[in-house]
Scaffold this active site. Structure first.
Site, PDB file in Angstrom:
ATOM      1  N   TYR A  96      -2.156  -0.850  10.583  1.00 41.25           N
ATOM      2  CA  TYR A  96      -2.134  -1.023   8.880  1.00 41.25           C
ATOM      3  C   TYR A  96      -0.954  -0.604   8.351  1.00 41.25           C
ATOM      4  O   TYR A  96      -0.323  -1.362   7.515  1.00 41.25           O
ATOM      5  CB  TYR A  96      -3.421  -0.371   8.278  1.00 41.25           C
ATOM      6  CG  TYR A  96      -3.513  -0.632   7.095  1.00 41.25           C
ATOM      7  CD1 TYR A  96      -4.279  -1.737   6.322  1.00 41.25           C
ATOM      8  CD2 TYR A  96      -3.063   0.223   5.906  1.00 41.25           C
ATOM      9  CE1 TYR A  96      -4.568  -2.377   4.994  1.00 41.25           C
ATOM     10  CE2 TYR A  96      -3.370  -0.216   4.665  1.00 41.25           C
ATOM     11  CZ  TYR A  96      -3.918  -1.139   4.344  1.00 41.25           C
ATOM     12  OH  TYR A  96      -4.097  -1.396   2.983  1.00 41.25           O
ATOM     13  N   SER A 146       0.842  -1.354   0.111  1.00 43.25           N
ATOM     14  CA  SER A 146      -0.025   0.142  -0.061  1.00 43.25           C
ATOM     15  C   SER A 146       0.961   1.305   0.112  1.00 43.25           C
ATOM     16  O   SER A 146       2.137   1.209   0.294  1.00 43.25           O
ATOM     17  CB  SER A 146      -0.815   0.124   1.298  1.00 43.25           C
ATOM     18  OG  SER A 146      -1.636   1.198   1.474  1.00 43.25           O
TER      19      SER A 146
END
Length: 231
Positions: free
Chosen positions: A154, A141
């Protein structure tokens, strides 16, 4: 005789995982589909079959060593050695600051997003090493490169995934196998909801990049981390 080509996709029940499974199927690969929700992975399996290739739907929590091990055995016996593995399974727990984050939520995010790719690679690599070919694509990501307030678990997992991908790439040099990370920005998926960001691309657009890296990219891209931000 045409060579039987195989891929493995985790998080295949929806989002980037489903789009990638379909993109690989359209290239003629049979796909082992791993996801936690049976009904979601069954839908993906039907779509893959409609694309003209074989699908093996496997309910699997990638954070579980036993479930990943069983899925790997089923995939290898049912379809064969994969030439491409896509680690797309991921979860998010947004909201609290670090000091307010429940350790169970922290562990869940790390387990799926970081432990999962490690377990999947660990399970399939012996067969891939024997075949001396293949690509392992990790869906990281943009959060692999920035700080994410109120979403530290995350970010920590995705930073770690980038480290895993690059470390694995060094271990794989000379083996015929490559490890590559993809770092999407905002993608129109369920996971983006609640982030405050508008989607800049579709899962299909990310899947096209993943498919290129899994099947077409030169071997020299081993260890690369490819950013994808949308048109």
């Amino acid at each position: 005789m045409t060579e039987h080509r195989v891929a493995v996709v985790t998080g295949a029940g929806r989002g980037i995982g489903r789009a990638t499974a379909l993109a690989l199927a359209r290239r003629g690969l049979s796909v082992a589909l791993l996801a936690r929700t049976q009904e979601h992975v069954d839908v993906t399996a039907l779509l893959v079959q409609n694309a003209g290739t074989r699908a093996l739907a496997l309910t699997c929590d990638v954070a579980s060593p036993s479930e990943v091990g069983s899925a790997a055995v089923a995939g290898l016996e049912g379809l064969g050695v994969p030439e491409g593995i896509v680690n797309a399974a991921g979860i998010v727990r947004r909201g609290p600051r670090v000091e307010e984050t429940d350790p169970r939520d922290w562990d869940d995010v790390i387990s799926v997003n970081l432990r999962g790719p490690y377990l999947v690679a660990r399970a399939f690599l012996p067969a891939m090493r024997a075949a001396r070919r293949g690509r392992i694509i990790h869906v990281a990501s943009i959060s692999s490169t920035i700080g994410c307030p109120n979403n530290a678990s995350y970010a920590a997992a995705k930073w770690g995934l980038l480290g895993l991908s690059k470390s694995l790439a060094e271990e794989l040099r000379g083996s015929g196998i490559a490890s590559i990370a993809v770092m999407p920005g905002s993608v129109d998926t369920e996971m983006l909801k609640g982030s405050g960001f508008e989607p800049q691309m579709t899962p299909d657009e990310v899947a096209s990049t993943i498919t290129y890296l899994a099947l077409d990219a030169p071997a020299a891209m081993n260890g690369a981390a490819v950013e994808v931000f949308g048109p």
